[in-house]
Design an enzyme around this catalytic site. Structure first.
Site, PDB file in Angstrom:
ATOM      1  N   PHE A  21       0.919  -1.157   0.137  1.00 55.26           N
ATOM      2  CA  PHE A  21       0.126  -0.203  -0.104  1.00 55.26           C
ATOM      3  C   PHE A  21       0.938   1.473  -0.071  1.00 55.26           C
ATOM      4  CE2 PHE A  21      -3.006  -3.070   1.914  1.00 55.26           C
ATOM      5  CZ  PHE A  21      -3.983  -2.824   1.376  1.00 55.26           C
ATOM      6  N   ASP A  22       0.451   2.279  -1.092  1.00 52.52           N
ATOM      7  CA  ASP A  22       0.917   3.524  -0.875  1.00 52.52           C
ATOM      8  C   ASP A  22       0.248   4.027   0.490  1.00 52.52           C
ATOM      9  OD1 ASP A  22       1.988   6.260  -1.505  1.00 52.52           O
ATOM     10  OD2 ASP A  22       0.017   6.748  -1.936  1.00 52.52           O
ATOM     11  N   LEU A  23       1.001   5.180   1.002  1.00 51.66           N
ATOM     12  CA  LEU A  23       0.190   5.768   2.369  1.00 51.66           C
ATOM     13  C   LEU A  23      -0.455   6.967   2.043  1.00 51.66           C
ATOM     14  CD1 LEU A  23       0.030   5.830   5.282  1.00 51.66           C
ATOM     15  CD2 LEU A  23       2.429   6.780   5.447  1.00 51.66           C
ATOM     16  N   ASP A  24       0.391   8.106   1.758  1.00 51.90           N
ATOM     17  CA  ASP A  24      -0.516   9.273   1.460  1.00 51.90           C
ATOM     18  C   ASP A  24      -1.458   9.084   0.384  1.00 51.90           C
ATOM     19  OD1 ASP A  24       0.920  10.606   3.257  1.00 51.90           O
ATOM     20  OD2 ASP A  24       2.802  11.060   2.114  1.00 51.90           O
TER      21      ASP A  24
END
Length: 234
Positions: A21-24
């Site tokens: 997963f990307d965060l932002d």
């Protein structure tokens, strides 16, 4: 490509060995804090402050890379601006940030189903972990992958390669990984590692940035069904 479309016209249903997963813009709505910290940074270093729309271009990719590309900064000036920004972001990371609705339940579902998960974010790992700890998400992740503090590992392709390697060390099957993100940086970085990407529409990217993504989802329910290999009713 939508959730139900594939190059052959059949439904896109997969069985993933791990999910990155990307965060932002993917797990957390961090743009308000990032843009506010950028405004304060530009003011502090005596540079013109950009508009809100212009500042949104900084959300997602490695900041030092964007500063060098979009501003007339030398490498030393970009490094200084990054240090100033991080000072302001220490507070905004937690105060002007929120987990997108449904994300906690999604991570809980993946953990319950035995699917290993990790972040692969351009944020430094320490900051990413601090945010995830604050919002109670860390316990549902197998690994927290991010950029290095010294920016030697900053580009998304490097972060994804690092995260996959660390997952392998933990005994995770990385033969069928998938990336979940909201910007074309996620698609490009994943593609460089032969990893398909699912784009989320609730993030900060434009529809054009989904080019090359395996699928696009507009809700966490759609994402959950795709990640867990469950077909949704049309």
């Amino acid at each position: 490509m939508s959730l139900h479309e594939s190059p052959t016209g059949s439904e896109v249903v997969r069985s993933w060995s791990c999910v990155l997963f990307d965060l932002d813009g993917t797990l957390t709505d961090s743009a308000p804090g990032i843009t506010r910290s950028l405004e304060r940074m530009f003011e502090a270093i005596g540079r013109p402050v950009h508009s809100e729309d212009e500042l949104m271009a900084y959300v997602g990719p490695p900041l030092v890379t964007t500063l060098r590309a979009r501003e007339d900064f030398t490498a030393a000036e970009a490094d200084h601006a990054l240090a100033v920004y991080r000072g302001f972001a220490e507070e905004s990371d937690l105060v002007d940030n929120a987990v997108f609705p449904g994300i906690l339940g999604l991570l809980q579902s993946l953990q319950a189903d035995g699917v290993p998960t990790a972040t692969a974010t351009s944020k430094p790992t320490g900051r990413a972990r601090r945010i995830l700890d604050h919002f109670g998400l860390t316990e549902y992740l197998t690994f927290v992958g991010g950029a290095s503090d010294d920016e030697t590992r900053a580009e998304k392709a490097e972060v994804i390669a690092y995260t996959l390697a660390e997952l392998e060390k933990l005994g995770v099957d990385t033969s069928r990984p998938v990336m979940v993100g909201d910007r074309f940086y996620d698609v490009e970085g994943a593609s460089a590692n032969d990893v398909p990407t699912i784009m989320v529409e609730w993030g900060y990217g434009s529809p054009a940035e989904a080019k090359g993504a395996m699928a696009v989802v507009h809700s966490v329910d759609q994402l959950r069904s795709l990640l867990l290999g469950q077909a949704l009713a049309a």
